[in-house]
Design an enzyme around this catalytic site. Sequence first.
Site, PDB file in Angstrom:
ATOM      1  N   ASP A 251      -4.731  64.215  35.960  1.00 55.10           N
ATOM      2  CA  ASP A 251      -5.731  63.875  34.940  1.00 55.10           C
ATOM      3  C   ASP A 251      -6.910  63.148  35.558  1.00 55.10           C
ATOM      4  O   ASP A 251      -6.893  62.810  36.749  1.00 55.10           O
ATOM      5  CB  ASP A 251      -5.079  63.032  33.830  1.00 55.10           C
ATOM      6  CG  ASP A 251      -4.193  61.907  34.376  1.00 55.10           C
ATOM      7  OD1 ASP A 251      -4.296  61.588  35.571  1.00 55.10           O
ATOM      8  OD2 ASP A 251      -3.410  61.342  33.604  1.00 55.10           O
TER       9      ASP A 251
ATOM     10  N   ASN B 292       3.785  54.508  25.847  1.00 55.60           N
ATOM     11  CA  ASN B 292       3.888  55.244  24.578  1.00 55.60           C
ATOM     12  C   ASN B 292       4.485  56.634  24.776  1.00 55.60           C
ATOM     13  O   ASN B 292       4.427  57.464  23.883  1.00 55.60           O
ATOM     14  CB  ASN B 292       2.513  55.351  23.916  1.00 55.60           C
ATOM     15  CG  ASN B 292       1.498  56.095  24.782  1.00 55.60           C
ATOM     16  OD1 ASN B 292       1.836  56.561  25.868  1.00 55.60           O
ATOM     17  ND2 ASN B 292       0.278  56.213  24.296  1.00 55.60           N
TER      18      ASN B 292
ATOM     19  N   HIS C 256       3.479  58.869  27.057  1.00 58.57           N
ATOM     20  CA  HIS C 256       2.569  59.921  27.524  1.00 58.57           C
ATOM     21  C   HIS C 256       2.930  60.397  28.922  1.00 58.57           C
ATOM     22  O   HIS C 256       3.551  59.680  29.695  1.00 58.57           O
ATOM     23  CB  HIS C 256       1.099  59.493  27.418  1.00 58.57           C
ATOM     24  CG  HIS C 256       0.585  58.551  28.462  1.00 58.57           C
ATOM     25  ND1 HIS C 256      -0.389  57.614  28.201  1.00 58.57           N
ATOM     26  CD2 HIS C 256       0.868  58.398  29.774  1.00 58.57           C
ATOM     27  CE1 HIS C 256      -0.678  56.951  29.304  1.00 58.57           C
ATOM     28  NE2 HIS C 256       0.080  57.401  30.270  1.00 58.57           N
TER      29      HIS C 256
ATOM     30  N   GLU D 228      -1.240  62.124  25.103  1.00 56.87           N
ATOM     31  CA  GLU D 228      -0.815  61.016  24.259  1.00 56.87           C
ATOM     32  C   GLU D 228       0.079  61.528  23.127  1.00 56.87           C
ATOM     33  O   GLU D 228       0.120  62.743  22.867  1.00 56.87           O
ATOM     34  CB  GLU D 228      -2.052  60.318  23.669  1.00 56.87           C
ATOM     35  CG  GLU D 228      -3.061  59.825  24.703  1.00 56.87           C
ATOM     36  CD  GLU D 228      -2.591  58.565  25.461  1.00 56.87           C
ATOM     37  OE1 GLU D 228      -1.379  58.272  25.475  1.00 56.87           O
ATOM     38  OE2 GLU D 228      -3.455  57.893  26.049  1.00 56.87           O
TER      39      GLU D 228
HETATM   40  C1  GLP Z   1      -2.014  56.387  33.547  1.00 52.26           C
HETATM   41  C2  GLP Z   1      -1.916  57.808  34.054  1.00 52.26           C
HETATM   42  C3  GLP Z   1      -0.533  58.365  33.859  1.00 52.26           C
HETATM   43  C4  GLP Z   1       0.505  57.369  34.357  1.00 52.26           C
HETATM   44  C5  GLP Z   1       0.381  56.084  33.607  1.00 52.26           C
HETATM   45  C6  GLP Z   1       1.441  55.056  33.971  1.00 52.26           C
HETATM   46  O1  GLP Z   1      -2.198  56.311  32.180  1.00 52.26           O
HETATM   47  N1  GLP Z   1      -2.849  58.699  33.441  1.00 52.26           N
HETATM   48  O2  GLP Z   1      -0.426  59.594  34.549  1.00 52.26           O
HETATM   49  O3  GLP Z   1       1.778  57.894  34.187  1.00 52.26           O
HETATM   50  O4  GLP Z   1      -0.907  55.578  33.906  1.00 52.26           O
HETATM   51  O5  GLP Z   1       0.961  54.179  34.945  1.00 52.26           O
HETATM   52  P1  GLP Z   1       1.825  53.052  35.634  1.00 52.26           P
HETATM   53  O6  GLP Z   1       2.727  53.750  36.582  1.00 52.26           O
HETATM   54  O7  GLP Z   1       0.812  52.198  36.358  1.00 52.26           O
HETATM   55  O8  GLP Z   1       2.537  52.326  34.577  1.00 52.26           O
END
Ligand code: GLP
Length: 253
Positions: free
Chosen positions: A64, A132, A134, A139
């Site tokens: 993303d 959440n 995702h 989302e």
């Molecule tokens: C962002 C990314 C996701 C990732 C999420 C969790 O929102 N777009 O792909 O899974 O962060 O991040 P973290 O591993 O820092 O909790």
Amino acid sequence: MTDVIIVPHLHAGGAAAATLLAAVLSQKPDMVLGVATGSTPLPIWSALAAMRLDMSRVSAFALDEYLDLPPGHPESYAAVVHREIAVPLGLNPRKVHTPDAQADLRDAPSAYESAIRAAGGIDVQVVGIGRNGHIGFNEPGSSLSGRTHIANLAAQTRRDNARFFESLDQVPTRCITQGVGTILDARRLILVASGRRKADAVAAALEGPVTASVPASALQLHPDVVAIVDEDAASRLSFADHYRMSAPHGDAA
Ligand code: GLP
């Protein structure tokens, strides 16, 4: 089916995932690697970098990207992937792809799908999980068969990601993300999660119903998923003892 590997802490999870990736790389030196941003996968990249493997023929695709940041912004995922993944792993920058946030947004999603297809599809996709539920930036409420698309970030996600920006106001509200259907096309998926704040999402994703309310639950539909979760992230799993007994290699740590 999903293999669930419960590790004592995040670093052990990074080592376990890096070992899986190194095994694929040894069979296919020009593998197509799906990379994820976020803090959780960082120990994967450092464990993999420490193995000093030749990854110059690997292609990489990010899940993303934020929209509406100025080009070259240090928190754009293009910059993050370059800094935290491509450089330490020695990837060829020409083979590293993030969705193009500066392109005409009518074309960028299908161009990204075409680039993944042209590379032969993703061999192994690393996926984190949002609090959440995702995956990528899909989302709650996202289509479980969606392709790469423009989307809005959930308020919870913007709050969670505000730590990378000076203030909440600076966190973009829009993104371009692989769809859940795109993610499910990867031949193999490695889901990583760490910390108690992810425990509810992990339990819902791995053991709850498959539902658009928890996009990560769609991973249950994929035939080859390894979920590597630390004890805190595993703390709400109902069948943790069963996973521990069925772990393919015992304790992956
Ligand atoms: C962002 C990314 C996701 C990732 C999420 C969790 O929102 N777009 O792909 O899974 O962060 O991040 P973290 O591993 O820092 O909790």
